[in-house]
Write a protein that holds these residues in place. Structure first.
Motif, PDB file in Angstrom:
ATOM      1  N   ARG A   1      42.182  39.454  44.238  1.00  0.00           N
ATOM      2  CA  ARG A   1      43.552  39.804  44.615  1.00  0.00           C
ATOM      3  C   ARG A   1      44.214  38.617  45.305  1.00  0.00           C
ATOM      4  O   ARG A   1      43.546  37.725  45.820  1.00  0.00           O
ATOM      5  CB  ARG A   1      43.546  41.018  45.549  1.00  0.00           C
ATOM      6  CG  ARG A   1      42.936  42.265  44.928  1.00  0.00           C
ATOM      7  CD  ARG A   1      42.671  43.327  45.985  1.00  0.00           C
ATOM      8  NE  ARG A   1      41.982  44.484  45.419  1.00  0.00           N
ATOM      9  CZ  ARG A   1      41.169  45.281  46.100  1.00  0.00           C
ATOM     10  NH1 ARG A   1      40.912  45.021  47.371  1.00  0.00           N
ATOM     11  NH2 ARG A   1      40.586  46.315  45.513  1.00  0.00           N
TER      12      ARG A   1
ATOM     13  N   THR B   1      33.291  42.713  37.141  1.00  0.00           N
ATOM     14  CA  THR B   1      32.645  41.754  38.031  1.00  0.00           C
ATOM     15  C   THR B   1      31.508  42.476  38.748  1.00  0.00           C
ATOM     16  O   THR B   1      31.474  43.707  38.811  1.00  0.00           O
ATOM     17  CB  THR B   1      33.622  41.200  39.092  1.00  0.00           C
ATOM     18  OG1 THR B   1      33.942  42.254  40.017  1.00  0.00           O
ATOM     19  CG2 THR B   1      34.889  40.663  38.459  1.00  0.00           C
TER      20      THR B   1
ATOM     21  N   HIS C   1      39.659  43.336  34.700  1.00  0.00           N
ATOM     22  CA  HIS C   1      39.722  42.986  36.115  1.00  0.00           C
ATOM     23  C   HIS C   1      38.541  43.559  36.881  1.00  0.00           C
ATOM     24  O   HIS C   1      38.123  43.000  37.902  1.00  0.00           O
ATOM     25  CB  HIS C   1      41.041  43.496  36.695  1.00  0.00           C
ATOM     26  CG  HIS C   1      41.476  42.804  37.945  1.00  0.00           C
ATOM     27  ND1 HIS C   1      41.934  43.482  39.053  1.00  0.00           N
ATOM     28  CD2 HIS C   1      41.531  41.488  38.273  1.00  0.00           C
ATOM     29  CE1 HIS C   1      42.251  42.620  39.999  1.00  0.00           C
ATOM     30  NE2 HIS C   1      42.026  41.409  39.557  1.00  0.00           N
ATOM     31  N   ALA C   2      38.029  44.674  36.404  1.00  0.00           N
ATOM     32  CA  ALA C   2      36.928  45.349  37.089  1.00  0.00           C
ATOM     33  C   ALA C   2      35.554  44.883  36.614  1.00  0.00           C
ATOM     34  O   ALA C   2      34.530  45.331  37.134  1.00  0.00           O
ATOM     35  CB  ALA C   2      37.048  46.857  36.904  1.00  0.00           C
TER      36      ALA C   2
ATOM     37  N   GLN D   1      32.510  36.986  39.613  1.00  0.00           N
ATOM     38  CA  GLN D   1      32.784  36.850  38.177  1.00  0.00           C
ATOM     39  C   GLN D   1      32.005  35.706  37.545  1.00  0.00           C
ATOM     40  O   GLN D   1      31.519  35.806  36.418  1.00  0.00           O
ATOM     41  CB  GLN D   1      34.286  36.656  37.961  1.00  0.00           C
ATOM     42  CG  GLN D   1      34.711  36.590  36.502  1.00  0.00           C
ATOM     43  CD  GLN D   1      36.205  36.331  36.357  1.00  0.00           C
ATOM     44  OE1 GLN D   1      36.963  36.456  37.312  1.00  0.00           O
ATOM     45  NE2 GLN D   1      36.628  35.977  35.166  1.00  0.00           N
TER      46      GLN D   1
ATOM     47  N   GLY E   1      32.776  45.015  41.038  1.00  0.00           N
ATOM     48  CA  GLY E   1      33.519  46.131  40.469  1.00  0.00           C
ATOM     49  C   GLY E   1      35.019  46.047  40.629  1.00  0.00           C
ATOM     50  O   GLY E   1      35.736  47.020  40.408  1.00  0.00           O
ATOM     51  N   ARG E   2      35.524  44.891  40.990  1.00  0.00           N
ATOM     52  CA  ARG E   2      36.966  44.682  41.089  1.00  0.00           C
ATOM     53  C   ARG E   2      37.255  43.213  40.891  1.00  0.00           C
ATOM     54  O   ARG E   2      36.365  42.363  40.987  1.00  0.00           O
ATOM     55  CB  ARG E   2      37.517  45.144  42.438  1.00  0.00           C
ATOM     56  CG  ARG E   2      37.137  44.249  43.636  1.00  0.00           C
ATOM     57  CD  ARG E   2      37.936  44.640  44.855  1.00  0.00           C
ATOM     58  NE  ARG E   2      37.653  43.849  46.040  1.00  0.00           N
ATOM     59  CZ  ARG E   2      38.283  42.713  46.356  1.00  0.00           C
ATOM     60  NH1 ARG E   2      39.201  42.216  45.541  1.00  0.00           N
ATOM     61  NH2 ARG E   2      37.997  42.075  47.478  1.00  0.00           N
ATOM     62  N   GLY E   3      38.499  42.909  40.622  1.00  0.00           N
ATOM     63  CA  GLY E   3      38.896  41.528  40.447  1.00  0.00           C
ATOM     64  C   GLY E   3      39.492  40.933  41.710  1.00  0.00           C
ATOM     65  O   GLY E   3      39.698  41.615  42.716  1.00  0.00           O
TER      66      GLY E   3
ATOM     67  N   ALA F   1      43.410  46.033  33.660  1.00  0.00           N
ATOM     68  CA  ALA F   1      42.601  46.805  34.600  1.00  0.00           C
ATOM     69  C   ALA F   1      41.141  46.845  34.160  1.00  0.00           C
ATOM     70  O   ALA F   1      40.223  46.775  34.997  1.00  0.00           O
ATOM     71  CB  ALA F   1      43.161  48.216  34.735  1.00  0.00           C
ATOM     72  N   GLN F   2      40.911  46.940  32.850  1.00  0.00           N
ATOM     73  CA  GLN F   2      39.542  47.002  32.336  1.00  0.00           C
ATOM     74  C   GLN F   2      38.786  45.712  32.614  1.00  0.00           C
ATOM     75  O   GLN F   2      37.661  45.728  33.134  1.00  0.00           O
ATOM     76  CB  GLN F   2      39.557  47.295  30.836  1.00  0.00           C
ATOM     77  CG  GLN F   2      39.984  48.715  30.498  1.00  0.00           C
ATOM     78  CD  GLN F   2      40.126  48.936  29.006  1.00  0.00           C
ATOM     79  OE1 GLN F   2      40.078  47.985  28.211  1.00  0.00           O
ATOM     80  NE2 GLN F   2      40.313  50.191  28.597  1.00  0.00           N
TER      81      GLN F   2
ATOM     82  N   CYS G   1      34.848  37.614  43.246  1.00  0.00           N
ATOM     83  CA  CYS G   1      34.099  38.879  43.221  1.00  0.00           C
ATOM     84  C   CYS G   1      32.828  38.767  42.387  1.00  0.00           C
ATOM     85  O   CYS G   1      32.356  39.750  41.820  1.00  0.00           O
ATOM     86  CB  CYS G   1      34.984  40.018  42.702  1.00  0.00           C
ATOM     87  SG  CYS G   1      36.415  40.363  43.751  1.00  0.00           S
TER      88      CYS G   1
END
Length: 272
Positions: A208, A201, A198-199, A236, A204-206, A195-196, A234
């Motif tokens: 899906r 980017t 994944h966010a 990244q 603010g999220r990865g 979760a850490q 996102c």
């Protein structure tokens, strides 16, 4: 109904892509290597939606398996017009410790197999039907680092091949690619660790599964698009890193290494 082949469709992102294509009216050839029960579950899920699907086994590192699978698909479902190369091998190595075996296996599964499958699909296209090939890459290609060395080399090759093949086979077939970012938890990574990172980017999220499916669906429908690579990450790729994103929460390559039954977080497919 048109037929779509989705490799690695028994698990993870490949399964999600198979279900998305079924929703769009395709009969699905569900490829798997060793995940027979999972592939059969994907078939049942497609059938529950009112669609048609069949499982097909092949080790994508073996050319003879690919030939046999494509012939079997033609016989049982008919010639395919869409190929989604989702399956992928994702093993950890570095520039100073890769082996001939790991190099050859990555190149066979991640580069040669998608092109072999595409070659057979294009040969079998009925007259007047335009084919569609979509390769799954990795945002890592826009933000290179030396982790997962031979995996990355194989995906760089597939990125170049996407553009070259698009030039070679137009207008009979369109060839595009999707480059996802961090998508799934892998290896012994905890949910909290995942979760850490994944966010981490710009958005603010990865990524899906649905994001990747939406991009694939767009490219299937976008008849004016060929030779393109669509990042679905996102943002990244915009954050430069000296190491692979898997190492943001650990210093141990073994801890970050993906599980044996599929690829790591950045890769959307699996080799099963």
């Amino acid at each position: 109904m048109p037929v779509a082949i989705v490799t690695g469709a028994g698990k993870r992102i490949g399964r999600g892509l198979a279900l998305a294509m079924a929703e769009d009216g395709y009969d699905i050839a569900v490829h798997y290597r060793s995940s027979k029960s999972e592939a059969e579950e994907t078939v049942r899920d497609v059938e529950a939606m009112g669609g048609k699907a069949m499982p097909f086994r092949a080790d994508l590192g073996v050319a003879g398996d690919i030939e046999a699978m494509m012939a079997n698909i033609r016989t049982r479902l008919g010639p395919a017009q869409c190929l989604i190369n989702s399956a992928s091998l994702f093993d950890y190595d570095l520039a100073d410790n890769w082996t001939v075996e790991t190099f050859d296996r990555h190149m066979a599964v991640n580069l040669r197999a998608p092109l072999h499958l595409a070659q057979r699909l294009i040969e079998d296209l009925p007259d007047g039907v335009q084919g569609c090939v979509i390769n799954l890459l990795d945002q890592k290609l826009f933000n290179l680092n030396p982790d997962f060395y031979t995996y990355t080399l194989s995906k760089l090759g597939l990125k170049g091949a996407t553009e070259m093949l698009a030039q070679a086979v137009a207008p009979k077939c369109r060839v595009n690619a999707v480059a996802p970012g961090l998508t799934l938890q892998s290896g012994d990574q905890s949910q909290e660790q995942f979760a850490q990172v994944h966010a981490m980017t710009p958005m603010g999220r990865g990524t899906r599964i649905d994001d990747i499916a939406d991009a694939v669906r767009y490219l299937v429908r976008a008849t004016a698009v060929t030779g393109a690579v669509l990042p679905v990450d996102c943002g990244q790729r915009l954050s430069a890193m000296d190491r692979d994103v898997m190492f943001l929460d650990t210093d141990s390559p073994e801890r970050a290494r993906p599980a044996d039954d599929g690829p790591g977080e950045e890769n959307p497919g699996n080799d099963d």
